[in-house]
Design a protein around this motif. Structure first.
Motif, short mmCIF file in Angstrom:
data_model
loop_
_atom_site.label_atom_id
_atom_site.label_comp_id
_atom_site.label_asym_id
_atom_site.label_seq_id
_atom_site.Cartn_x
_atom_site.Cartn_y
_atom_site.Cartn_z
N ALA A 33 0.83 -1.20 0.00
CA ALA A 33 0.00 0.00 0.00
C ALA A 33 0.87 1.26 0.00
O ALA A 33 1.99 1.27 0.51
CB ALA A 33 -0.93 0.02 1.21
N SER A 49 -5.75 9.28 2.59
CA SER A 49 -6.14 8.34 1.55
C SER A 49 -5.04 7.31 1.36
O SER A 49 -3.87 7.59 1.62
CB SER A 49 -6.38 9.08 0.23
OG SER A 49 -6.81 8.19 -0.78
N VAL A 51 -3.93 3.62 -1.22
CA VAL A 51 -4.23 2.80 -2.39
C VAL A 51 -3.35 1.56 -2.33
O VAL A 51 -2.16 1.64 -2.06
CB VAL A 51 -4.01 3.59 -3.70
CG1 VAL A 51 -2.60 4.14 -3.80
CG2 VAL A 51 -4.35 2.74 -4.91
N THR A 52 -3.95 0.40 -2.56
CA THR A 52 -3.21 -0.86 -2.57
C THR A 52 -2.53 -1.04 -3.93
O THR A 52 -2.82 -0.32 -4.89
CB THR A 52 -4.13 -2.05 -2.32
OG1 THR A 52 -5.02 -2.19 -3.44
CG2 THR A 52 -4.93 -1.87 -1.04
N GLY A 54 -3.09 -3.29 -5.90
CA GLY A 54 -4.13 -3.68 -6.85
C GLY A 54 -5.07 -2.56 -7.24
O GLY A 54 -5.93 -2.75 -8.11
N GLY A 55 -4.94 -1.40 -6.59
CA GLY A 55 -5.74 -0.26 -6.98
C GLY A 55 -6.93 0.04 -6.09
O GLY A 55 -7.69 0.97 -6.37
N SER A 56 -7.10 -0.70 -5.02
CA SER A 56 -8.21 -0.40 -4.10
C SER A 56 -7.87 0.84 -3.30
O SER A 56 -6.76 0.96 -2.78
CB SER A 56 -8.45 -1.58 -3.17
OG SER A 56 -8.86 -2.71 -3.89
N THR A 57 -8.84 1.73 -3.20
CA THR A 57 -8.59 3.01 -2.55
C THR A 57 -9.42 3.16 -1.28
O THR A 57 -10.47 2.53 -1.12
CB THR A 57 -8.89 4.18 -3.50
OG1 THR A 57 -10.28 4.09 -3.91
CG2 THR A 57 -8.00 4.15 -4.72
N ASN A 58 -8.95 4.06 -0.44
CA ASN A 58 -9.62 4.36 0.83
C ASN A 58 -9.45 5.85 1.07
O ASN A 58 -8.37 6.40 0.82
CB ASN A 58 -8.97 3.56 1.96
CG ASN A 58 -9.63 3.82 3.28
OD1 ASN A 58 -10.85 3.86 3.39
ND2 ASN A 58 -8.82 4.00 4.32
N LYS A 64 -13.61 12.82 0.97
CA LYS A 64 -14.33 12.08 -0.08
C LYS A 64 -15.02 13.04 -1.04
O LYS A 64 -15.66 14.00 -0.63
CB LYS A 64 -15.35 11.14 0.56
CG LYS A 64 -14.74 9.87 1.15
CD LYS A 64 -15.82 8.98 1.76
CE LYS A 64 -15.20 7.73 2.36
NZ LYS A 64 -16.21 6.87 3.02
N SER A 70 -4.05 8.30 -6.84
CA SER A 70 -3.73 7.44 -7.97
C SER A 70 -2.29 6.96 -7.82
O SER A 70 -1.51 7.54 -7.05
CB SER A 70 -3.92 8.17 -9.30
OG SER A 70 -3.11 9.32 -9.36
#
Length: 121
Positions: A33, A49, A51-52, A54-58, A64, A70
């Protein structure tokens, strides 16, 4: 050794935009991450924020719909596009990278030195 360097901070009026960049370099096997944290004067550091790989975001609820994270895995970089900035977004923003190093396969977090974001009229 791994280095994490942020750039892109600055001063902007309320409603304005900024884009932060962060690059990790050095003895990197892989980065899991990556994320952005911030710390305002007198307050604890908080997650903005992440991002993993794999592209998963929080995102924190407070950002928000205004901030977008990115990542470019091939370049070991992460970006934070910040729109509709508010005075309460003023803080030092830190980049965080969860790195597995290439030498011993150890996994640990690395931090950048921080970049100041000031939102004021």
């Amino acid at each position: 050794q791994v280095h994490v360097v942020e750039s892109g901070g600055g001063s902007v009026q309320p409603g304005g935009s900024l884009r932060l960049s962060c690059a990790a370099s050095g003895r990197i096997f892989s980065i899991n991450a990556m994320g952005w944290y911030r710390q305002a004067p007198g307050k604890q550091r908080e997650l903005v924020s992440s991002v993993t790989r794999g592209g998963s975001t929080n995102y924190a609820d407070s950002v928000k719909g205004r901030f977008t994270i990115s990542r470019e895995n091939a370049e070991n970089t992460v970006y934070l596009a910040m729109n509709s900035l508010k005075p309460e977004d003023t803080a030092v923003y830190y980049c965080n990278a969860d790195v597995t190093d290439i030498d011993r396969g150890f996994r640990r977090e690395y931090w950048g030195q921080g970049t100041q974001v000031t939102v004021s009229s």
